[in-house]
Motif scaffolding. Sequence first.
Motif, PDB file in Angstrom:
ATOM      1  N   SER A   1      27.129 -28.671  26.732  1.00  0.00           N
ATOM      2  CA  SER A   1      25.682 -29.078  26.145  1.00  0.00           C
ATOM      3  C   SER A   1      25.937 -26.990  25.493  1.00  0.00           C
ATOM      4  O   SER A   1      25.527 -26.988  24.827  1.00  0.00           O
ATOM      5  N   ARG A   2      27.551 -27.221  25.769  1.00  0.00           N
ATOM      6  CA  ARG A   2      27.652 -25.358  24.936  1.00  0.00           C
ATOM      7  C   ARG A   2      27.603 -25.770  23.430  1.00  0.00           C
ATOM      8  O   ARG A   2      26.716 -24.177  22.827  1.00  0.00           O
ATOM      9  N   LYS A   3      28.150 -26.654  23.065  1.00  0.00           N
ATOM     10  CA  LYS A   3      28.005 -26.211  21.545  1.00  0.00           C
ATOM     11  C   LYS A   3      27.015 -26.789  20.957  1.00  0.00           C
ATOM     12  O   LYS A   3      26.212 -25.884  19.725  1.00  0.00           O
ATOM     13  N   MET A   4      26.451 -27.608  21.517  1.00  0.00           N
ATOM     14  CA  MET A   4      24.649 -28.187  20.211  1.00  0.00           C
ATOM     15  C   MET A   4      23.787 -27.183  21.226  1.00  0.00           C
ATOM     16  O   MET A   4      22.958 -26.377  20.146  1.00  0.00           O
ATOM     17  N   LEU A   5      23.894 -25.972  22.571  1.00  0.00           N
ATOM     18  CA  LEU A   5      23.478 -25.111  22.012  1.00  0.00           C
ATOM     19  C   LEU A   5      23.951 -23.932  21.528  1.00  0.00           C
ATOM     20  O   LEU A   5      22.487 -22.805  21.007  1.00  0.00           O
ATOM     21  N   LEU A   6      24.969 -23.197  21.367  1.00  0.00           N
ATOM     22  CA  LEU A   6      25.662 -22.751  20.134  1.00  0.00           C
ATOM     23  C   LEU A   6      25.035 -22.990  19.050  1.00  0.00           C
ATOM     24  O   LEU A   6      24.114 -22.124  17.829  1.00  0.00           O
ATOM     25  N   ILE A   7      24.947 -24.277  18.471  1.00  0.00           N
ATOM     26  CA  ILE A   7      24.488 -24.806  17.249  1.00  0.00           C
ATOM     27  C   ILE A   7      23.163 -24.880  16.564  1.00  0.00           C
ATOM     28  O   ILE A   7      22.231 -23.796  15.748  1.00  0.00           O
ATOM     29  N   TRP A   8      21.586 -24.905  17.753  1.00  0.00           N
ATOM     30  CA  TRP A   8      20.892 -25.124  17.662  1.00  0.00           C
ATOM     31  C   TRP A   8      20.095 -22.900  17.642  1.00  0.00           C
ATOM     32  O   TRP A   8      19.320 -23.187  16.416  1.00  0.00           O
ATOM     33  N   SER A   9      20.412 -23.061  18.197  1.00  0.00           N
ATOM     34  CA  SER A   9      19.995 -21.844  18.579  1.00  0.00           C
ATOM     35  C   SER A   9      20.691 -20.931  17.291  1.00  0.00           C
ATOM     36  O   SER A   9      19.665 -20.135  16.794  1.00  0.00           O
TER      37      SER A   9
END
Length: 262
Positions: free
Chosen positions: A11-19
Amino acid sequence: MVLFRHELKQSRKMLLIWSCAVGFMLLICMLLYPEMERQMGSMDKMFSSMGGFTQAFGMDRLNFASLMGFYGIECGNILGIGGSFFAALLGIGMLSKEESGHTAEFLLTHPISRIQAVWQKLAALICQLVLFNVICLACAFLSFALIDESVDGKAFALFHLAQFLLQLEIAFVCFCVSAFIRRSGLGLGLGLAALLYFLNIICNISDEAKWLKYITPFKYADASSVIPEAQLDAGLVTLGVCYALVAVLVAVFHYQRKDISA
């Protein structure tokens, strides 16, 4: 903790994009404050006399012309909507994705019990929400430094704590729902977060709908409920924590007994 690390990596990409997206919007919003400060007096009077619209977003209880009032109204909505949607997306896919992605058989053949899998996934969810809020806080502090302004530390801290609790409650409820479904529930998760957001608006507008504050976590996380007195509504926060804990227990109980399809 192999599954915990796998969830964080996945989930690191989703976390990076949203944050980064939410943090960037907070930063840009606060950078506009010095330019708007000269017009704040007239704008505050205008917003405070708009009836239902004023009550819906708590502008009758916040001073839009002050730094914390501006932050609570403008950035509070960005963080509230963005954070709740991110939490819902995390929670709604944590358990259901193993069946919808046909990876359940691979996961459950490993030397790990179902209850261990649930708790490691839950730990990964909490960790991602913590990282999300750390990045958003960093962007907020950077914006204050760039515009050379200081904030009420207690009100600021309590507001962000309330936002974190809001995100946890929505994520845990969606996590519970995830244990009952077999396909992607992204629309369901986002719909639930949006519904709770609009229930808070209705609660703010109508005296007859004040009972909705016992349902939606947006009420105790609302900037207009936290910032003016720099305190949280202990009763509503406790109720929200109870909702979250019950949701987790139901998810664990059901997932242990669920007939999981490969």
